[in-house]
Write a protein that holds these residues in place. Structure first.
Motif, PDB file in Angstrom:
ATOM      1  N   ALA A   1     -47.895 -76.693 -18.903  1.00 44.42           N
ATOM      2  CA  ALA A   1     -49.179 -76.012 -18.754  1.00 44.42           C
ATOM      3  C   ALA A   1     -50.300 -76.712 -19.511  1.00 44.42           C
ATOM      4  O   ALA A   1     -51.477 -76.449 -19.265  1.00 44.42           O
ATOM      5  CB  ALA A   1     -49.060 -74.571 -19.229  1.00 44.42           C
ATOM      6  N   ARG A   2     -49.964 -77.614 -20.415  1.00 45.66           N
ATOM      7  CA  ARG A   2     -50.997 -78.369 -21.124  1.00 45.66           C
ATOM      8  C   ARG A   2     -51.741 -79.304 -20.189  1.00 45.66           C
ATOM      9  O   ARG A   2     -52.908 -79.629 -20.417  1.00 45.66           O
ATOM     10  CB  ARG A   2     -50.364 -79.186 -22.255  1.00 45.66           C
ATOM     11  N   THR A   3     -51.055 -79.773 -19.161  1.00 43.64           N
ATOM     12  CA  THR A   3     -51.638 -80.794 -18.282  1.00 43.64           C
ATOM     13  C   THR A   3     -51.696 -80.384 -16.812  1.00 43.64           C
ATOM     14  O   THR A   3     -52.220 -81.137 -15.993  1.00 43.64           O
ATOM     15  CB  THR A   3     -50.833 -82.103 -18.383  1.00 43.64           C
ATOM     16  N   HIS A   4     -51.160 -79.205 -16.459  1.00 42.03           N
ATOM     17  CA  HIS A   4     -51.114 -78.780 -15.065  1.00 42.03           C
ATOM     18  C   HIS A   4     -51.506 -77.310 -14.934  1.00 42.03           C
ATOM     19  O   HIS A   4     -51.350 -76.531 -15.869  1.00 42.03           O
ATOM     20  CB  HIS A   4     -49.701 -78.951 -14.491  1.00 42.03           C
TER      21      HIS A   4
ATOM     22  N   MET B   1     -56.788 -81.661 -16.508  1.00 41.51           N
ATOM     23  CA  MET B   1     -55.605 -81.201 -15.799  1.00 41.51           C
ATOM     24  C   MET B   1     -55.165 -82.214 -14.741  1.00 41.51           C
ATOM     25  O   MET B   1     -56.005 -82.794 -14.053  1.00 41.51           O
ATOM     26  CB  MET B   1     -55.895 -79.858 -15.124  1.00 41.51           C
ATOM     27  N   SER B   2     -53.857 -82.424 -14.626  1.00 44.67           N
ATOM     28  CA  SER B   2     -53.338 -83.397 -13.671  1.00 44.67           C
ATOM     29  C   SER B   2     -53.226 -82.847 -12.260  1.00 44.67           C
ATOM     30  O   SER B   2     -53.056 -83.597 -11.320  1.00 44.67           O
ATOM     31  CB  SER B   2     -51.952 -83.875 -14.131  1.00 44.67           C
ATOM     32  N   GLY B   3     -53.303 -81.539 -12.089  1.00 44.94           N
ATOM     33  CA  GLY B   3     -53.174 -80.956 -10.763  1.00 44.94           C
ATOM     34  C   GLY B   3     -52.322 -79.709 -10.810  1.00 44.94           C
ATOM     35  O   GLY B   3     -51.985 -79.192 -11.868  1.00 44.94           O
ATOM     36  N   ASP B   4     -51.975 -79.221  -9.622  1.00 47.56           N
ATOM     37  CA  ASP B   4     -51.181 -78.000  -9.526  1.00 47.56           C
ATOM     38  C   ASP B   4     -49.695 -78.336  -9.498  1.00 47.56           C
ATOM     39  O   ASP B   4     -49.282 -79.346  -8.916  1.00 47.56           O
ATOM     40  CB  ASP B   4     -51.566 -77.226  -8.273  1.00 47.56           C
ATOM     41  N   LEU B   5     -48.908 -77.447 -10.098  1.00 47.32           N
ATOM     42  CA  LEU B   5     -47.468 -77.675 -10.214  1.00 47.32           C
ATOM     43  C   LEU B   5     -46.737 -76.368  -9.918  1.00 47.32           C
ATOM     44  O   LEU B   5     -47.078 -75.316 -10.464  1.00 47.32           O
ATOM     45  CB  LEU B   5     -47.137 -78.171 -11.622  1.00 47.32           C
ATOM     46  N   LEU B   6     -45.750 -76.448  -9.056  1.00 45.72           N
ATOM     47  CA  LEU B   6     -44.870 -75.313  -8.780  1.00 45.72           C
ATOM     48  C   LEU B   6     -43.683 -75.386  -9.731  1.00 45.72           C
ATOM     49  O   LEU B   6     -42.986 -76.399  -9.796  1.00 45.72           O
ATOM     50  CB  LEU B   6     -44.382 -75.367  -7.332  1.00 45.72           C
ATOM     51  N   PHE B   7     -43.466 -74.301 -10.465  1.00 43.99           N
ATOM     52  CA  PHE B   7     -42.333 -74.213 -11.382  1.00 43.99           C
ATOM     53  C   PHE B   7     -41.397 -73.139 -10.844  1.00 43.99           C
ATOM     54  O   PHE B   7     -41.740 -71.945 -10.827  1.00 43.99           O
ATOM     55  CB  PHE B   7     -42.807 -73.854 -12.787  1.00 43.99           C
ATOM     56  N   LEU B   8     -40.224 -73.561 -10.407  1.00 47.69           N
ATOM     57  CA  LEU B   8     -39.220 -72.648  -9.850  1.00 47.69           C
ATOM     58  C   LEU B   8     -38.151 -72.385 -10.907  1.00 47.69           C
ATOM     59  O   LEU B   8     -37.606 -73.327 -11.490  1.00 47.69           O
ATOM     60  CB  LEU B   8     -38.550 -73.277  -8.625  1.00 47.69           C
ATOM     61  N   ALA B   9     -37.830 -71.116 -11.125  1.00 47.61           N
ATOM     62  CA  ALA B   9     -36.815 -70.786 -12.123  1.00 47.61           C
ATOM     63  C   ALA B   9     -35.910 -69.683 -11.603  1.00 47.61           C
ATOM     64  O   ALA B   9     -36.361 -68.753 -10.931  1.00 47.61           O
ATOM     65  CB  ALA B   9     -37.470 -70.348 -13.431  1.00 47.61           C
ATOM     66  N   HIS B  10     -34.627 -69.788 -11.937  1.00 50.25           N
ATOM     67  CA  HIS B  10     -33.672 -68.793 -11.466  1.00 50.25           C
ATOM     68  C   HIS B  10     -33.760 -67.492 -12.250  1.00 50.25           C
ATOM     69  O   HIS B  10     -33.186 -66.482 -11.852  1.00 50.25           O
ATOM     70  CB  HIS B  10     -32.247 -69.346 -11.548  1.00 50.25           C
ATOM     71  N   ARG B  11     -34.503 -67.521 -13.368  1.00 52.71           N
ATOM     72  CA  ARG B  11     -34.699 -66.319 -14.179  1.00 52.71           C
ATOM     73  C   ARG B  11     -36.056 -66.431 -14.863  1.00 52.71           C
ATOM     74  O   ARG B  11     -36.401 -67.498 -15.380  1.00 52.71           O
ATOM     75  CB  ARG B  11     -33.579 -66.205 -15.215  1.00 52.71           C
TER      76      ARG B  11
END
Length: 398
Positions: free
Chosen positions: A32-35, A1-11
């Motif tokens: 999600a394959r890498t984070h 895993m490359s680290g943590d990632l915030l995914f922001l989505a309007h829906r």
């Protein structure tokens, strides 16, 4: 895993059953394959609040915020603050708190923002790599709206276009990469703002959207003209009402047994009224659009306002349907001649007449469209460019 990632989505990107949710879902799934992905998203349908569990397979955490602000309030806030309505409609204290909670994580490396409305939640100094998926150039969409309608509405749409473009330009200056769904959108953005962008085209799940897959069959007869889409979305509403007014009477007169079938959730009153006309059916929400596409003699997308790559067109192509589209709906799709393109009513009616009159040629066109989509628009191939953007080691190796 490359680290943590915030995914922001309007829906919330689940279920992937409309254009924006389809793209967001596949982006999230790929990342999600890498984070370790921390999803923070709005839900504008109460039913979507129950989908957190379904996203657990691809997320380390999932926060869904109900979006309940009425349109009138967003409008008042926009006029009082000088901001675009597109932003005030999605400005919510609960969302600010949710984003701040994820931003407090020490291991956060990347932020991916899906849709321009969510860029207002970006911190100024995060220390993270930031990828902004604009998808389409929303300001250009509002500029096109400003070309028609009543004087007050033209003023409002022109205001929205100007202020949203200024916001888009500011965001592009702050992020590490700006994504658009087509080269045409990226070029338009560069011309308008001076900022370069990366093209990440939409894809299609060609195993799911396959005429040989298992799905419930629908019987529409032998001459069904099918349109699919979210039927409270203004460009879709405009497309079907214009088609019903300008094109359908000639088609139905030539082919009395034909049907124009409008498939999609939340049809507006204007769309529902179309079902009172001869040969027109409005379904409302359906469980699975594939059966309706499979039953189409011709799939149509006569959009007069469109940005980027239309998922509805890719889905119909993948289902091996002959597809007739307007020029703007075809823009951005590398179809290699497997779409039929027309804009004026007479040309659209003539194209439908030709396709209905030669079933073998129509079937051959549909097969060619499916082959084109399968070769060109698989999601893995479309999203490969994203790996180099969010993973510096891959970018350096490239």
């Amino acid at each position: 895993m490359s680290g943590d990632l915030l995914f922001l989505a309007h829906r919330i990107p689940y279920p992937p059953d409309r254009g924006d949710k389809i793209r967001a879902f596949h982006l999230l799934k790929h990342l999600a394959r890498t984070h370790r992905v921390h999803l923070v998203a709005f839900a504008d349908d109460p039913r979507d609040l129950g989908h957190r569990g379904a996203l657990a397979e691809w997320t380390a955490s999932c926060t869904i915020v109900p979006r309940t602000k009425p349109k009138w309030r967003a409008g008042v806030e926009a006029l009082a603050s000088g901001k675009p309505i597109s932003l005030t409609a999605f400005d919510d204290p609960a969302m600010h708190r949710a984003v701040a909670a994820v931003m407090a994580r020490p291991a956060l490396d990347d932020i991916v923002v899906f849709s321009g409305q969510m860029a207002q939640y970006l911190p100024r100094d995060s220390g993270c790599r930031i990828v902004m998926d604009f998808c389409d150039m929303d300001s250009a969409k509002f500029a096109s709206y400003a070309a028609s309608g009543s004087a007050p509405m033209r003023w409002l749409m022109a205001r929205e276009a100007r202020r949203l473009q200024a916001f888009e330009s500011d965001v592009a200056a702050r992020v590490d990469a700006s994504l658009f769904v087509s080269a045409a959108e990226a070029a338009l953005f560069a011309e308008a703002t001076g900022h370069t962008a990366t093209v990440v085209e939409n894809g299609i799940d060609t195993e799911r959207f396959d005429p040989a897959a298992a799905f419930a069959q629908v019987d529409l007869g032998s001459a069904a003209i099918v349109f699919t889409g979210q039927m409270d979305y203004p460009p879709n509403v405009d497309a079907v009402t214009w088609f019903a007014d300008a094109v359908w009477p000639a088609v139905h007169a030539r082919h009395p047994g034909s049907r124009f079938v409008i498939v999609g959730r939340a049809p507006t009153e204007a769309v529902r009224r179309l079902a009172d006309r001869p040969g027109i059916t409005v379904t409302g929400e359906v469980d699975d659009v594939r059966g309706w596409l499979a039953a189409a003699a011709v799939a149509v997308a006569p959009l007069r306002v469109a940005r980027g790559v239309q998922n509805k067109v890719l889905e119909a192509m993948a289902m091996a349907r002959p597809v007739l589209v307007s020029a703007v709906a075809a823009e951005g799709i590398d179809h290699g001649g497997t779409l039929r393109v027309a804009d004026d009513p007479a040309a659209l009616a003539a194209a439908i007449d030709t396709l209905l009159g030669d079933a073998d040629a129509a079937a051959a066109l549909g097969r060619a469209a499916r082959e084109r989509v399968r070769d060109r628009y698989g999601w893995d191939a479309r999203l490969a460019v994203l790996d180099a953007i969010v993973d510096p080691s891959r970018r350096a190796a490239a």
